[in-house]
Design a protein around this motif. Structure first.
Motif, PDB file in Angstrom:
ATOM      1  N   VAL A  52      -2.173  33.238-105.272  1.00  0.00           N
ATOM      2  CA  VAL A  52      -0.854  33.334-105.915  1.00  0.00           C
ATOM      3  C   VAL A  52       0.225  33.643-104.863  1.00  0.00           C
ATOM      4  O   VAL A  52       1.284  33.015-104.852  1.00  0.00           O
ATOM      5  CB  VAL A  52      -0.874  34.382-107.055  1.00  0.00           C
ATOM      6  N   TYR A  55       0.782  30.474-102.868  1.00  0.00           N
ATOM      7  CA  TYR A  55       1.525  29.414-103.552  1.00  0.00           C
ATOM      8  C   TYR A  55       2.980  29.831-103.810  1.00  0.00           C
ATOM      9  O   TYR A  55       3.881  28.989-103.804  1.00  0.00           O
ATOM     10  CB  TYR A  55       0.815  29.004-104.854  1.00  0.00           C
ATOM     11  N   GLY A 106       4.406  28.543-115.850  1.00  0.00           N
ATOM     12  CA  GLY A 106       4.808  27.737-114.687  1.00  0.00           C
ATOM     13  C   GLY A 106       5.984  26.858-115.061  1.00  0.00           C
ATOM     14  O   GLY A 106       5.946  25.637-114.897  1.00  0.00           O
ATOM     15  N   CYS A 107       7.051  27.498-115.548  1.00  0.00           N
ATOM     16  CA  CYS A 107       8.187  26.742-116.113  1.00  0.00           C
ATOM     17  C   CYS A 107       9.055  26.087-115.035  1.00  0.00           C
ATOM     18  O   CYS A 107       9.866  25.214-115.329  1.00  0.00           O
ATOM     19  CB  CYS A 107       9.044  27.652-116.994  1.00  0.00           C
ATOM     20  N   GLY A 108       8.877  26.498-113.761  1.00  0.00           N
ATOM     21  CA  GLY A 108       9.669  25.899-112.686  1.00  0.00           C
ATOM     22  C   GLY A 108      11.153  26.069-112.920  1.00  0.00           C
ATOM     23  O   GLY A 108      11.610  27.108-113.439  1.00  0.00           O
ATOM     24  N   ILE A 130       5.310  32.234-111.170  1.00  0.00           N
ATOM     25  CA  ILE A 130       5.009  33.154-110.053  1.00  0.00           C
ATOM     26  C   ILE A 130       6.102  33.135-108.991  1.00  0.00           C
ATOM     27  O   ILE A 130       6.095  33.973-108.107  1.00  0.00           O
ATOM     28  CB  ILE A 130       3.669  32.798-109.366  1.00  0.00           C
ATOM     29  N   SER A 131       7.035  32.153-109.077  1.00  0.00           N
ATOM     30  CA  SER A 131       8.010  32.006-107.995  1.00  0.00           C
ATOM     31  C   SER A 131       9.396  32.513-108.407  1.00  0.00           C
ATOM     32  O   SER A 131      10.086  31.862-109.204  1.00  0.00           O
ATOM     33  CB  SER A 131       8.106  30.529-107.598  1.00  0.00           C
ATOM     34  N   VAL A 157       5.977  36.459-112.805  1.00  0.00           N
ATOM     35  CA  VAL A 157       4.661  37.105-113.002  1.00  0.00           C
ATOM     36  C   VAL A 157       3.866  37.032-111.700  1.00  0.00           C
ATOM     37  O   VAL A 157       4.161  36.199-110.839  1.00  0.00           O
ATOM     38  CB  VAL A 157       3.848  36.419-114.133  1.00  0.00           C
ATOM     39  N   LEU A 160      -1.976  35.782-114.396  1.00  0.00           N
ATOM     40  CA  LEU A 160      -1.925  35.158-115.729  1.00  0.00           C
ATOM     41  C   LEU A 160      -2.705  35.976-116.751  1.00  0.00           C
ATOM     42  O   LEU A 160      -3.326  35.433-117.654  1.00  0.00           O
ATOM     43  CB  LEU A 160      -2.413  33.705-115.648  1.00  0.00           C
ATOM     44  N   HIS A 176       2.568  22.487-117.576  1.00  0.00           N
ATOM     45  CA  HIS A 176       2.565  21.130-117.020  1.00  0.00           C
ATOM     46  C   HIS A 176       2.515  21.200-115.493  1.00  0.00           C
ATOM     47  O   HIS A 176       3.372  21.839-114.874  1.00  0.00           O
ATOM     48  CB  HIS A 176       3.842  20.391-117.471  1.00  0.00           C
ATOM     49  N   VAL A 178       0.527  22.772-113.546  1.00  0.00           N
ATOM     50  CA  VAL A 178       0.305  24.134-113.048  1.00  0.00           C
ATOM     51  C   VAL A 178      -1.165  24.276-112.612  1.00  0.00           C
ATOM     52  O   VAL A 178      -1.441  24.690-111.488  1.00  0.00           O
ATOM     53  CB  VAL A 178       0.667  25.183-114.114  1.00  0.00           C
ATOM     54  N   HIS A 181      -2.303  22.889-109.433  1.00  0.00           N
ATOM     55  CA  HIS A 181      -2.043  23.667-108.216  1.00  0.00           C
ATOM     56  C   HIS A 181      -2.777  25.002-108.258  1.00  0.00           C
ATOM     57  O   HIS A 181      -2.347  25.957-107.599  1.00  0.00           O
ATOM     58  CB  HIS A 181      -0.534  23.910-108.060  1.00  0.00           C
ATOM     59  N   SER A 182      -3.834  25.067-109.051  1.00  0.00           N
ATOM     60  CA  SER A 182      -4.494  26.357-109.259  1.00  0.00           C
ATOM     61  C   SER A 182      -5.993  26.271-108.990  1.00  0.00           C
ATOM     62  O   SER A 182      -6.677  25.402-109.544  1.00  0.00           O
ATOM     63  CB  SER A 182      -4.296  26.832-110.707  1.00  0.00           C
TER      64      SER A 182
HETATM   65  C1  SAM Z   1       4.685  21.372-110.121  1.00  0.00           C
HETATM   66  S1  SAM Z   1       5.612  22.728-110.696  1.00  0.00           S
HETATM   67  C2  SAM Z   1       5.900  22.236-112.384  1.00  0.00           C
HETATM   68  C3  SAM Z   1       6.979  23.062-113.052  1.00  0.00           C
HETATM   69  C4  SAM Z   1       7.224  22.733-114.524  1.00  0.00           C
HETATM   70  N1  SAM Z   1       6.044  22.975-115.313  1.00  0.00           N
HETATM   71  C5  SAM Z   1       7.664  21.299-114.634  1.00  0.00           C
HETATM   72  O1  SAM Z   1       6.930  20.486-115.192  1.00  0.00           O
HETATM   73  O2  SAM Z   1       8.732  21.011-114.121  1.00  0.00           O
HETATM   74  C6  SAM Z   1       4.413  24.031-110.864  1.00  0.00           C
HETATM   75  C7  SAM Z   1       5.051  25.357-111.241  1.00  0.00           C
HETATM   76  O3  SAM Z   1       4.026  26.262-111.609  1.00  0.00           O
HETATM   77  C8  SAM Z   1       4.248  27.503-110.975  1.00  0.00           C
HETATM   78  N2  SAM Z   1       2.936  28.144-110.845  1.00  0.00           N
HETATM   79  C9  SAM Z   1       1.911  27.801-110.031  1.00  0.00           C
HETATM   80  N3  SAM Z   1       0.862  28.618-110.217  1.00  0.00           N
HETATM   81  C10 SAM Z   1       1.222  29.491-111.193  1.00  0.00           C
HETATM   82  C11 SAM Z   1       0.564  30.586-111.837  1.00  0.00           C
HETATM   83  N4  SAM Z   1      -0.684  30.942-111.504  1.00  0.00           N
HETATM   84  N5  SAM Z   1       1.235  31.269-112.795  1.00  0.00           N
HETATM   85  C12 SAM Z   1       2.496  30.913-113.148  1.00  0.00           C
HETATM   86  N6  SAM Z   1       3.172  29.895-112.553  1.00  0.00           N
HETATM   87  C13 SAM Z   1       2.547  29.182-111.590  1.00  0.00           C
HETATM   88  C14 SAM Z   1       4.921  27.142-109.658  1.00  0.00           C
HETATM   89  O4  SAM Z   1       5.619  28.223-109.088  1.00  0.00           O
HETATM   90  C15 SAM Z   1       5.812  25.989-110.096  1.00  0.00           C
HETATM   91  O5  SAM Z   1       7.052  26.432-110.557  1.00  0.00           O
END
Ligand code: SAM
Length: 267
Positions: A52, A55, A106-108, A130-131, A157, A160, A176, A178, A181-182
């Motif tokens: 985390v 990333y 992971g709302c970005g 997380i960012s 956060v 999770l 979406h 997320v 990348h996990s």
């Molecule tokens: C590819 S982006 C997609 C963002 C958004 N869901 C969209 O479709 O535009 C992935 C997002 O997930 C967040 N993220 C990655 N791992 C996460 C985790 N373990 N918990 C919460 N957010 C996470 C990242 O920081 C990033 O904002």
């Protein structure tokens, strides 16, 4: 007899052979890929063993360059709009109603989130990420689309566990790009906890990078899973999984599963 799997789903992007073939086919992408690999190696060393934190650092670096590319891979506003619209249209066609209480994991920078916020009743959207860097951009998106009266919640956060959220509250949970990348332990943590916050009759939709071959990862940031791995993990935590076939027809490249407390009954 079952159809043979799509050859794209059998690729192992972590293999040297795949990388060499890809480099020959796309020579202009080699430089950026090597720079990304070097940056990620540096960040992985700094945040050894803590995905985390690693990333989050990747997101800080990508967001500083382009918030839209940080969530979508390419710095294109048209693509940012199109992928947000695709998520929104699909979710509305598959059950999102204005009265739902929605959690977006992971709302970005609210690529789809601003549309969800607009659609939902005030106070019904909760975005976590997380960012902190991308959440600052999310706040700007709320302002840009004039959504202040919808009172969305946006919270950083560091895991999770969802421990700060109430039991059986959210009727819709959405994640979406997320889990793509996990690592599996992060996905497992989410599955272990999401059932608690999911209301009876609610659902959790997420996308993932699917492989029909070996599960693998690239640069510590792109993870490829077999569907059955995720279905089994969900079942371990009492959640039934439904593969969203019609999502496959959309030009996106990832697959989608819907988790519920009880199996989805199709009529
Ligand atoms: C590819 S982006 C997609 C963002 C958004 N869901 C969209 O479709 O535009 C992935 C997002 O997930 C967040 N993220 C990655 N791992 C996460 C985790 N373990 N918990 C919460 N957010 C996470 C990242 O920081 C990033 O904002």
């Amino acid at each position: 007899m079952q159809d043979p799997p799509d050859p794209r789903l059998l690729k192992n992007r972590s293999r040297l052979g795949h990388k060499l073939r890809y480099a020959l086919a796309h020579p202009r992408r080699v430089g950026p890929h090597l720079r990304r690999a070097a940056r990620n190696a540096r960040l992985r060393l700094r945040h050894r063993g803590d995905h985390v934190a690693f990333y989050r650092a990747v997101m800080a670096s990508d967001t500083a360059r382009s918030p839209e590319a940080a969530v979508g891979g390419v710095p294109s506003h048209a693509r940012w709009l199109a992928i947000g619209r695709m998520q929104y249209d699909y979710l509305v066609a598959h059950g999102l109603r204005p009265g739902d209480r929605m959690l977006e994991i992971g709302c970005g920078n609210l690529r789809a989130g601003w549309r969800f916020i607009d659609h939902l009743e005030p106070g019904h959207y909760y975005g976590i990420d997380i960012s902190p860097d991308i959440l600052v951009e999310a706040k700007k998106t709320v302002v840009r689309y004039g959504l202040q009266d919808k009172l969305p919640y946006l919270t950083p956060v560091d895991d999770l566990t969802l421990d700060f959220l109430p039991d059986a509250w959210f009727t819709v949970v959405h994640a979406h790009s997320v889990f793509s990348h996990s690592p599996l332990e992060v996905v497992a943590e989410c599955m272990a906890n999401v059932g608690r916050v999911l209301a009876p009759g609610g659902f959790f939709d997420f996308t993932f990078d699917r492989t029909e071959g070996h599960e693998h990862q690239v640069l510590g940031e792109d993870f490829y899973y077999r569907t059955e791995t995720l279905v089994r993990l969900a079942a371990k935590h009492g959640l039934a999984a439904h593969f969203m076939d019609d999502w496959e027809r959309l030009p996106h490249g990832q697959s989608k599963l819907r988790l519920t407390h009880h199996p989805v009954v199709s009529h």
